[in-house]
Scaffold this active site. Structure first.
Site, short mmCIF file in Angstrom:
data_model
loop_
_atom_site.label_atom_id
_atom_site.label_comp_id
_atom_site.label_asym_id
_atom_site.label_seq_id
_atom_site.Cartn_x
_atom_site.Cartn_y
_atom_site.Cartn_z
N CYS A 151 0.85 -1.18 0.00
CA CYS A 151 0.00 0.00 0.00
C CYS A 151 0.88 1.23 0.00
O CYS A 151 1.89 1.30 0.73
CB CYS A 151 -0.90 0.00 1.23
SG CYS A 151 -1.97 1.44 1.38
N HIS B 64 -9.07 -3.34 -2.49
CA HIS B 64 -8.09 -2.56 -1.73
C HIS B 64 -8.47 -1.08 -1.71
O HIS B 64 -8.49 -0.44 -0.65
CB HIS B 64 -6.71 -2.75 -2.36
CG HIS B 64 -5.59 -2.05 -1.66
ND1 HIS B 64 -4.57 -2.72 -1.03
CD2 HIS B 64 -5.32 -0.73 -1.49
CE1 HIS B 64 -3.73 -1.85 -0.50
NE2 HIS B 64 -4.16 -0.63 -0.77
N GLU B 65 -8.78 -0.53 -2.87
CA GLU B 65 -9.07 0.91 -2.95
C GLU B 65 -10.42 1.25 -2.33
O GLU B 65 -10.57 2.27 -1.65
CB GLU B 65 -9.01 1.40 -4.40
CG GLU B 65 -7.64 1.25 -5.05
CD GLU B 65 -6.52 1.88 -4.24
OE1 GLU B 65 -6.75 2.90 -3.55
OE2 GLU B 65 -5.40 1.35 -4.29
N HIS C 5 -10.22 1.49 1.42
CA HIS C 5 -9.67 2.75 1.92
C HIS C 5 -10.78 3.75 2.25
O HIS C 5 -10.64 4.55 3.19
CB HIS C 5 -8.75 3.39 0.87
CG HIS C 5 -7.32 2.99 0.98
ND1 HIS C 5 -6.58 3.12 2.14
CD2 HIS C 5 -6.46 2.46 0.05
CE1 HIS C 5 -5.35 2.70 1.93
NE2 HIS C 5 -5.25 2.28 0.68
#
Length: 217
Positions: free
Chosen positions: A132, A174-175, A178
């Site tokens: 990351c 993953h994004e 966030h």
């Protein structure tokens, strides 16, 4: 600005507008914030038109340049200190054929997501090392859904639904994570955590079988 309620940070439209304006007025690319930054751990607010279409277009361009400069395959707005449900994604890097096959990794053209949410498609999972940009210098193995359905708005405000598999699905998860204040380490096998140097020396294989056997996760 922001306030807290029941232990959660809440961000006003004015705070979002001021933060975006500061980034767009700067003469350099924004810094990517690191783990521990409060915005990175907060629930980002939905995009509801807090900034103009012109500002959004400019912000997306800045985020794309920041992602390329890092370099990375995705960047969420909280990673540059903006608590907004916005991310950019792209994966056009060349990788070894063996790695691409093991990770089901295929090119992903650039696109923007606003207010995204994903759901797994089926029960299959895949386990791979990932890193990351907001945890610079480290990687760990994360089990993720092998295929997901993503619902989001594009930068023109059009609602879209797409399915992603393999490495593309990993980037999407993953994004999007966030934007909920979640970083990959929250979902990782912590015994697999490795510095980039140790990863390159010991674990840079197409799959994680050796790492799993030796590091016991």
């Amino acid at each position: 600005m922001s306030k807290t309620m029941a232990g959660k940070m809440l961000f006003s439209d004015a705070y979002v507008q001021e933060t975006v304006a500061a980034i767009l007025e700067a003469e350099t690319l924004p810094e990517i914030v690191q783990a521990g930054h409060p915005v990175l751990r907060a629930q980002a607010v939905p995009f509801t038109g807090q900034i103009t279409a012109t500002q959004l277009e400019h912000l997306v361009a800045v985020m794309r340049d920041t992602m390329h400069n890092a370099p990375g395959v995705g960047l969420a707005a909280p990673q540059i200190g903006i608590p907004l449900q916005l991310a950019v994604l792209e994966d056009l890097y060349e990788v070894a054929a063996e790695n691409a096959a093991a990770r089901d990794r295929h090119p992903l053209d650039f696109f923007t997501i606003l207010n995204p949410r994903y759901t797994p498609v089926g029960t299959a999972t895949a386990s791979h090392y990932e890193g990351c940009l907001s945890m610079s210098g480290w990687q760990a193995v994360v089990d993720r859904a092998a295929c997901v359905e993503l619902k989001y708005d594009d930068e023109l405000g059009t609602s879209r639904t797409r399915q992603f598999a393999g490495w593309q699905a990993r980037i999407v998860q993953h994004e999007t994570d966030h934007l909920a204040g979640t970083i990959y380490l929250d979902k990782a096998h912590t015994r697999s955590l490795t510095s980039n140097a140790e990863y390159a020396a010991n674990w840079a294989h197409p799959d994680v079988a050796d790492a799993r056997a030796i590091l016991h996760f």
